[in-house]
Scaffold this motif. Structure first.
Motif, PDB file in Angstrom:
ATOM      1  N   VAL A 155      87.844  15.561  83.301  1.00 18.67           N
ATOM      2  CA  VAL A 155      88.848  16.461  82.733  1.00 18.67           C
ATOM      3  C   VAL A 155      89.489  15.763  81.540  1.00 18.67           C
ATOM      4  CG1 VAL A 155      90.906  17.857  83.193  1.00 18.67           C
ATOM      5  CG2 VAL A 155      89.320  17.325  85.057  1.00 18.67           C
ATOM      6  N   GLN A 156      89.575  16.455  80.420  1.00 19.99           N
ATOM      7  CA  GLN A 156      90.234  15.865  79.252  1.00 19.99           C
ATOM      8  C   GLN A 156      90.891  16.950  78.412  1.00 19.99           C
ATOM      9  OE1 GLN A 156      87.332  13.850  76.849  1.00 19.99           O
ATOM     10  NE2 GLN A 156      85.903  15.568  76.833  1.00 19.99           N
ATOM     11  N   MET A 157      91.939  16.552  77.704  1.00 14.60           N
ATOM     12  CA  MET A 157      92.670  17.442  76.820  1.00 14.60           C
ATOM     13  C   MET A 157      92.195  17.206  75.391  1.00 14.60           C
ATOM     14  SD  MET A 157      95.189  19.701  77.497  1.00 14.60           S
ATOM     15  CE  MET A 157      96.279  18.999  78.743  1.00 14.60           C
ATOM     16  N   ALA A 158      91.921  18.281  74.672  1.00 14.48           N
ATOM     17  CA  ALA A 158      91.460  18.159  73.295  1.00 14.48           C
ATOM     18  C   ALA A 158      92.596  17.677  72.404  1.00 14.48           C
ATOM     19  CB  ALA A 158      90.934  19.503  72.801  1.00 14.48           C
ATOM     20  N   GLY A 159      92.258  16.840  71.420  1.00 19.84           N
ATOM     21  CA  GLY A 159      93.261  16.390  70.456  1.00 19.84           C
ATOM     22  C   GLY A 159      94.028  15.174  70.917  1.00 19.84           C
ATOM     23  N   ALA A 160      95.136  14.924  70.226  1.00 22.45           N
ATOM     24  CA  ALA A 160      95.954  13.742  70.501  1.00 22.45           C
ATOM     25  C   ALA A 160      96.719  13.890  71.807  1.00 22.45           C
ATOM     26  CB  ALA A 160      96.929  13.510  69.344  1.00 22.45           C
ATOM     27  N   SER A 161      97.116  12.745  72.357  1.00 25.36           N
ATOM     28  CA  SER A 161      97.863  12.763  73.619  1.00 25.36           C
ATOM     29  C   SER A 161      99.335  13.073  73.411  1.00 25.36           C
ATOM     30  CB  SER A 161      97.727  11.412  74.327  1.00 25.36           C
ATOM     31  OG  SER A 161      98.255  10.384  73.514  1.00 25.36           O
ATOM     32  N   GLU A 162      99.787  13.047  72.157  1.00 26.28           N
ATOM     33  CA  GLU A 162     101.182  13.351  71.834  1.00 26.28           C
ATOM     34  C   GLU A 162     101.207  14.248  70.602  1.00 26.28           C
ATOM     35  OE1 GLU A 162     105.486  11.032  71.672  1.00 26.28           O
ATOM     36  OE2 GLU A 162     103.598   9.957  71.985  1.00 26.28           O
ATOM     37  N   VAL A 163     101.918  15.354  70.698  1.00 24.83           N
ATOM     38  CA  VAL A 163     101.918  16.377  69.646  1.00 24.83           C
ATOM     39  C   VAL A 163     103.336  16.616  69.148  1.00 24.83           C
ATOM     40  CG1 VAL A 163     101.477  18.808  69.144  1.00 24.83           C
ATOM     41  CG2 VAL A 163      99.854  17.518  70.521  1.00 24.83           C
ATOM     42  N   HIS A 164     103.528  16.672  67.840  1.00 24.95           N
ATOM     43  CA  HIS A 164     104.789  17.042  67.215  1.00 24.95           C
ATOM     44  C   HIS A 164     104.558  18.358  66.480  1.00 24.95           C
ATOM     45  CE1 HIS A 164     106.777  13.079  67.806  1.00 24.95           C
ATOM     46  NE2 HIS A 164     105.509  12.676  67.844  1.00 24.95           N
TER      47      HIS A 164
END
Length: 288
Positions: A155-164
């Motif tokens: 399981v993984q989330m697309a993109g960066a682990s922290e979003v502004h």
């Protein structure tokens, strides 16, 4: 009231006279102590301050006592605190009817029934129920326990682990579940902190779409018109186990510009993008 003057009217038969006598030492006959308002429940998050209300009218020379029903231990009597726990105190502004029990930094064990009592004859009691919520239930940055995926699922989330991201824009997240050795998950659940996200949430502007293939499941979450209240940790949890998360910071004005460049996310018009995104997944695709 001692020293007050009372007027007594006496009618004399057969005479058209009405004599008024003024006397002293008249006593005012008022009702005894009584609670004002109705009983309430108080809900507070763990670690916060709790204020348990109790309002008494016509107290006179009687006193107000707070106790916890489960233990029957006296917490306060009048303005004095008898509990060895220094988190307790009673709040009573001078000349007021308020006798509020203040509990600092409440804990889970503080939950339960409390009683505000007046030592009148007969004694009167007002119950107040305190509910202490687990702080994880209201913490938008709550981290779920690590759960290992089963049967080789990743399981993984697309993109960066922290979003502004800028206030008022659209937040889009994608959770990818690879399941080469087994059938994919029947569902993927999204959380904001410890709270489960549902498309029909009163917040509105929520779209959740899941796409499945033989070896991969992708769940997409989109929130339109984000505000600082939407900041926090977002976690996806497939039914087959495992989790992935991203931390979101919603910022306003120029504050977010540098952070946006770091995360690679930009602001956009929320209503139009959400509508196009939703329609693209709802309308049938042309056959080839």
């Amino acid at each position: 009231m001692q020293g007050a003057k009372c007027s007594t009217m006496v009618f004399i038969p057969h005479l058209s006279l009405c004599l008024v006598f003024a006397t002293t030492g008249c006593r005012s006959w008022s009702s005894g102590p009584a609670f004002v308002g109705s009983a309430v429940n108080v809900t507070v998050s763990e670690g916060k301050h709790a204020f348990l209300p109790c309002r008494v009218s016509n107290l006179g020379d009687k006193s107000v006592t707070w106790l916890k029903r489960r233990s029957l231990h006296i917490i306060t009597a009048g303005l004095l605190t008898y509990s060895p726990d220094d988190r307790y105190r009673v709040l009573h502004p001078a000349q007021s009817e308020e006798w509020t029990l203040h509990i600092r930094t409440v804990q889970a064990g503080d939950s339960g029934w409390y009683e505000c009592q007046v030592n009148s004859d007969p004694k009167i009691t007002r119950p107040v129920y305190l509910i202490v919520q687990d702080k994880s239930h209201t913490d938008p940055y709550y981290t779920h326990e690590l759960e290992m995926p089963r049967n080789g699922t990743s399981v993984q989330m697309a993109g960066a682990s922290e979003v502004h991201i800028q206030r008022g824009s659209v937040l889009s997240m994608a959770c990818t579940v690879d399941h080469t050795d087994q059938e994919g998950p029947r569902s993927v659940v999204w959380y904001h902190g410890a709270t489960r996200i549902r498309y029909d949430d009163p917040r509105g502007g929520i779209a959740i779409k899941t796409e499945k293939t033989a070896q991969r499941t992708v769940s997409r979450l989109m929130l339109s018109g984000v505000s600082p209240e939407d900041s926090g940790r977002y976690t996806c949890r497939p039914e087959t186990g495992g989790t992935a998360a991203v931390t979101v910071h919603v910022q306003s004005g120029q504050q977010h510009q540098a952070a946006v460049q770091q995360s690679g996310h930009s602001a956009s018009r929320p209503s139009l993008i959400l509508l196009v995104w939703s329609l693209s997944h709802l309308l049938p695709r042309p056959s080839t």
